[in-house]
Design an enzyme around this catalytic site. Structure first.
Site, mmCIF file in Angstrom:
data_model
loop_
_atom_site.group_PDB
_atom_site.id
_atom_site.type_symbol
_atom_site.label_atom_id
_atom_site.label_comp_id
_atom_site.label_asym_id
_atom_site.label_seq_id
_atom_site.Cartn_x
_atom_site.Cartn_y
_atom_site.Cartn_z
ATOM 1 N N GLY A 533 22.997 -58.113 -31.938
ATOM 2 C CA GLY A 533 22.456 -57.238 -30.905
ATOM 3 C C GLY A 533 23.356 -56.054 -30.611
ATOM 4 N N SER A 810 17.398 -61.177 -24.852
ATOM 5 C CA SER A 810 18.576 -61.335 -25.707
ATOM 6 C C SER A 810 18.344 -60.526 -26.973
ATOM 7 C CB SER A 810 18.795 -62.812 -26.058
ATOM 8 O OG SER A 810 19.780 -62.942 -27.062
ATOM 9 N N THR A 811 19.061 -59.428 -27.117
ATOM 10 C CA THR A 811 18.831 -58.566 -28.272
ATOM 11 C C THR A 811 19.325 -59.195 -29.569
ATOM 12 O OG1 THR A 811 20.907 -57.415 -27.827
ATOM 13 C CG2 THR A 811 18.904 -56.443 -26.928
ATOM 14 N N CYS A 812 20.334 -60.072 -29.491
ATOM 15 C CA CYS A 812 20.841 -60.689 -30.723
ATOM 16 C C CYS A 812 19.775 -61.522 -31.406
ATOM 17 C CB CYS A 812 22.068 -61.550 -30.427
ATOM 18 S SG CYS A 812 23.539 -60.571 -30.029
ATOM 19 N N SER A 813 18.962 -62.225 -30.614
ATOM 20 C CA SER A 813 17.904 -63.049 -31.184
ATOM 21 C C SER A 813 16.532 -62.408 -31.057
ATOM 22 C CB SER A 813 17.879 -64.415 -30.506
ATOM 23 O OG SER A 813 17.694 -64.266 -29.099
#
Length: 849
Positions: A533, A810-813
């Protein structure tokens, strides 16, 4: 002769022919007769519908136009079993099916009244089955000098090869053409232009792309599904339930397992996948055969060997397979098949039974698979203004010859592309044909091959970059204090990655598409763990610094400048940038090109709002002043057009002695067009030379900068890929979709554990979002502002009984946690507030920090 089996003389002949056709398209001239060839007469035989009751005769309705929408029924003719029907070679497709035309003498053979000069019969009905008229190959042959018998050339492809390929000895004679129809296809529509041909090509491509993204094919096109056997808890219903944790399991003898699909009438399979279950190796299929046809007469279509080593290709294998995932076992069917049977011939490790998570396929209705006149209805042409108001039949005939042209281009495309970077591309000879490349089926395959064959292994460890976004934000507020932009995210990343005593491992960016993170960000003063992210946020920051999405903020970096259209309220391209003609920092321009190449290879995007003028130079396409520079400075384009058409009196009145040989570039610098140009007055008789000099200076003002970007791009992407991509495709691969709509967004969203009312409430809220709102929503959830990007939405279970809470992401996921809302309006308001005001990466923060 099938595609890929062309002899050398055929390839060379087709290249010569394509060059001639390309010139005709470009100069709006009549096309070569060979491309428009239609035989004067064709014989048809009746092919009976196997599902219908047996009958020794067939009755065909004769219409005075192709179908009820175009004419009325005038007569009925009878064709007995074993008999033939003579007709012209002229065909017409609409949503009803394929029609063929009969002349007066053909109708008289069947006792039709002499008053009818011509008639149309339905040769093939789309979707509803029925008897078909099938062309019969002519029997007569022509003796050749060397003792070989040749059939007369009766198709347009054969005529092209006959007329443009060098052959020894006597040549086959073409069947007599229907000159009236040939001339109708050759002739230019009134006031037709090359730009309209390109617009028509774009329309045909968009129709194809729209069909490629269709969903719910199982629901729309499948009547039912059977299996050879099943266990009670693992039934056939699991094959189509779209659940990842369920599966069908057979219960029978090895080699006797099958899945049978009953397709709806008129559906045509484009791709068919098996979704494998790999929990136990012995339940995974190893060899699969596909049969198709009527239920009582199935014929073998394909055999697929499913290999667990992606590097090993078997002659029967349709595609390399890896990691026990989805396997494509059938593709590109041309006609409707009522039953498809998938036979599991063998399992891995000599297993007895098979497990499948599911069956999925892409399919179309037969009527949509072929070009037909009903595609060109007014409602379908709203996005294509150059085609609006043009007669449907004119567009249909023009589309037919474009389709023929791209079919020939497809047949030679593989011979023009180099097999490695060291080879020279010969595609330059066909550069004028690039607007039609997007219609070629082989183009996408060749692009994928070129990218995969030039891949390199990703680094073992990601570079870890220390980035201070607070300094970058301060610089954005007052960029005039530091024109070099050393505190921007762009410069911080560049300085971290360039070679130094501590960093001698240069990134080459030629990684596989699955390598989704190029470096790891450590943001000072921010408690963020970068699992992807932060990196995507970094790319978004770089994009914003190069080409800010808002026109109200200063440009933080010197590499691009706003176009003149950004200050012109009448322009529809007000958000574009061009490379700064004054900036000579070419190493950084090359790095921008490398980032663009890395985005092209991966699923990441680098949003650069550049006009077609720049993208065309990067992809190697010809730039058109009136069209492409209008996206930069539409007022200048209009002014020069007026200057060319004005008379002497008006010229002297408007300009007098004030017009000199100078022009203002995009960086607002005045440049002289000739030596001492600022003191040389433009005379009326010299105005066309002045126009030429202005156009040349403005089109080439950023030439050095564009060449540097292109050089960086070519360090990452093979030349062949740029040869094969149109400028629109290149822009889309680098930047993603330029506009976000709810319909497009729906294709990339997955809901987990939601009821239908909650899902509908969410979409109803987003329907009130503007494109900018939707772009912000994407950035809030994924760190990106453009499609394509997959995102998943889960219920917010932190306080399940509470209503109307703020959403979290959650930008990472690429995940959104969506609370419950009391109304659509509340959902809309809180979502909009969140996407504009909340930190996009809050839920990625480590609680220990």
């Amino acid at each position: 002769m099938r595609a890929g089996e062309e002899a050398t003389h055929q390839v060379l002949g087709r290249l010569r022919f394509l060059l001639q056709c390309s010139e005709c398209f470009r100069r709006a001239r009549p096309l070569p007769a060979a491309l428009c060839y239609v035989p004067r007469e064709v014989q048809y035989k009746i092919c009976k519908d196997p599902s219908a009751a047996a009958s020794s005769r067939s009755l065909l309705s004769v219409w005075d136009g192709p179908g009820p929408a175009r004419g009325s029924k005038r007569a009925t003719i009878e064709v007995r079993k074993g008999g033939c029907l003579r007709a012209t070679g002229e065909e017409y497709r609409n949503s009803a099916g394929l029609w063929v035309k009969l002349r007066k003498e053909h109708l008289e053979e069947h006792g039709v009244c002499r008053e009818l000069e011509e008639g149309w019969v339905l040769a093939q009905r789309f979707g509803d089955g029925g008897d078909k008229l099938v062309p019969v190959e002519r029997i007569q042959q022509q003796q050749q000098t060397f003792g070989t018998d040749y059939k007369p050339a009766a198709s347009w492809e054969q005529v092209v090869d006959l007329m443009y390929s060098m052959q020894l000895g006597e040549k086959p004679v073409p069947v007599e053409p229907d000159e009236a129809v040939v001339q109708k296809l050759r002739s230019m529509p009134p006031n037709w232009s090359y730009e309209q041909d390109m617009e028509l090509g774009r329309f045909l491509y968009d129709v194809t792309e729209r069909d490629e993204h269709c969903k719910d094919c199982v629901k729309d096109h499948l009547n039912g599904i059977e299996v050879s056997s099943q266990l009670d808890d693992f039934k056939v219903s699991h094959l189509t339930d779209n659940q990842g944790d369920t599966y069908w399991e057979s219960s029978g003898s090895p080699g006797q397992h099958w899945v049978r699909l009953h397709m709806k009438k008129g559906s045509v399979i484009k791709k068919l996948w098996l979704m494998l279950n790999a929990n136990i190796n012995s339940y995974v299929p190893r060899r699969v055969a596909v049969y198709g046809g009527p239920a009582n007469r199935l014929q073998h279509l394909r055999t697929v060997l499913i290999n667990d080593r992606s590097s090993l290709l078997h002659p029967l294998l349709l595609q390399p397979w890896n990691s026990y995932q989805d396997v494509c076992i059938l593709r590109d069917m041309k006609t409707h098949v009522p039953v498809l049977e998938i036979r599991i011939l063998e399992c891995r490790e000599q297993g007895y039974n098979v497990r499948l998570r599911g069956i999925k396929f892409k399919s179309f209705w037969e009527r949509d698979l072929n070009l037909n006149a009903d595609m060109f209805q007014m409602a379908q042409l709203v996005r294509y203004p150059l085609l609006e108001g043009v007669d449907t039949d004119v567009l249909y005939r023009r589309a037919v010859v474009i389709q023929r042209f791209t079919q020939l281009l497809d047949s030679v495309l593989g011979y023009l592309i180099p097999i490695s970077d060291e080879s020279d591309s010969t595609f330059s000879v066909l550069r004028g044909m690039k607007p039609f490349l997007q219609l070629c089926k082989l183009s996408k395959t060749l692009v994928t091959h070129c990218l995969q064959s030039s891949e390199s292994s990703p680094p073992c460890m990601l570079p870890k970059l220390l980035i201070n976004r607070q300094l970058a934000r301060e610089h954005r507020a007052h960029p005039e204090l530091d024109p070099s932009g050393r505190n921007t995210v762009f410069t911080q990343v560049y300085e971290n990655l360039k070679p130094s005593k501590t960093n001698n491992h240069l990134l080459n960016y030629r990684w596989p598409q699955t390598h989704s993170q190029w470096w790891e960000c450590v943001f000072t003063t921010e408690g963020i763990i970068d699992n992807g992210g932060g990196f995507r946020d970094c790319l978004t920051d770089i994009s914003e610094e190069l080409c800010p999405s808002s026109g109200d903020v200063p440009v933080p970096l010197p590499f691009f400048v706003r176009t003149s259209n950004q200050g012109n309220s009448s322009s529809d391209t007000r958000d574009m940038y061009v490379p700064n003609p004054s900036c000579k920092d070419f190493p950084k321009y090359e790095w921008i090109g490398q980032l663009m190449g890395a985005a092209l290879r991966s699923k990441e995007i680098l949003v650069l709002a550049l006009p077609s003028l720049v993208w065309k130079q990067l992809s190697g396409e010809e730039v058109i002043w009136s069209k492409d520079f209008a996206a930069v400075d539409v007022e200048l384009v209009k002014l020069l057009q007026m200057l060319e058409e004005v008379d002497r009196e008006a010229f002297n009145f408007m300009f007098g002695k004030e017009l000199t040989y100078t022009t203002v570039r995009s960086d607002q610098r005045v440049v002289e067009l000739i030596p001492k140009g600022s003191s040389t007055v433009v005379r009326f008789e010299d105005r066309k030379e002045f126009i030429r000099l202005v156009q040349k200076a403005r089109l080439e003002e950023s030439k050095e900068q564009v060449e540097a970007i292109r050089a960086g791009l070519l360090r990452v992407v093979p030349q062949a890929v740029l040869d094969l991509l149109t400028w629109q495709q290149l822009e889309k691969k680098v930047c993603g979709n330029p506009e976000v709509t709810v319909d497009e967004l729906k294709k990339f969203v997955t809901f987990e554990d939601f009821d239908s009312s909650h899902v509908q409430q969410f979409w109803d809220a987003l329907n009130n979002f503007t494109s900018e709102d939707l772009s912000r929503f994407l950035k809030f959830v994924t760190g990106r502002s453009r499609l394509p990007v997959q995102l998943t939405i889960y219920p917010d279970r932190s306080i399940p009984e509470r209503l109307d809470m703020m959403p979290e992401a959650s930008t990472c996921s690429c995940t959104l946690f969506l609370p419950k809302y009391s109304s659509v309006k509340t959902c809309e308001e809180l979502l909009r507030y969140a996407v504009y005001n909340c930190m996009s990466i809050d839920t990625d923060k480590d609680n220990w920090d």
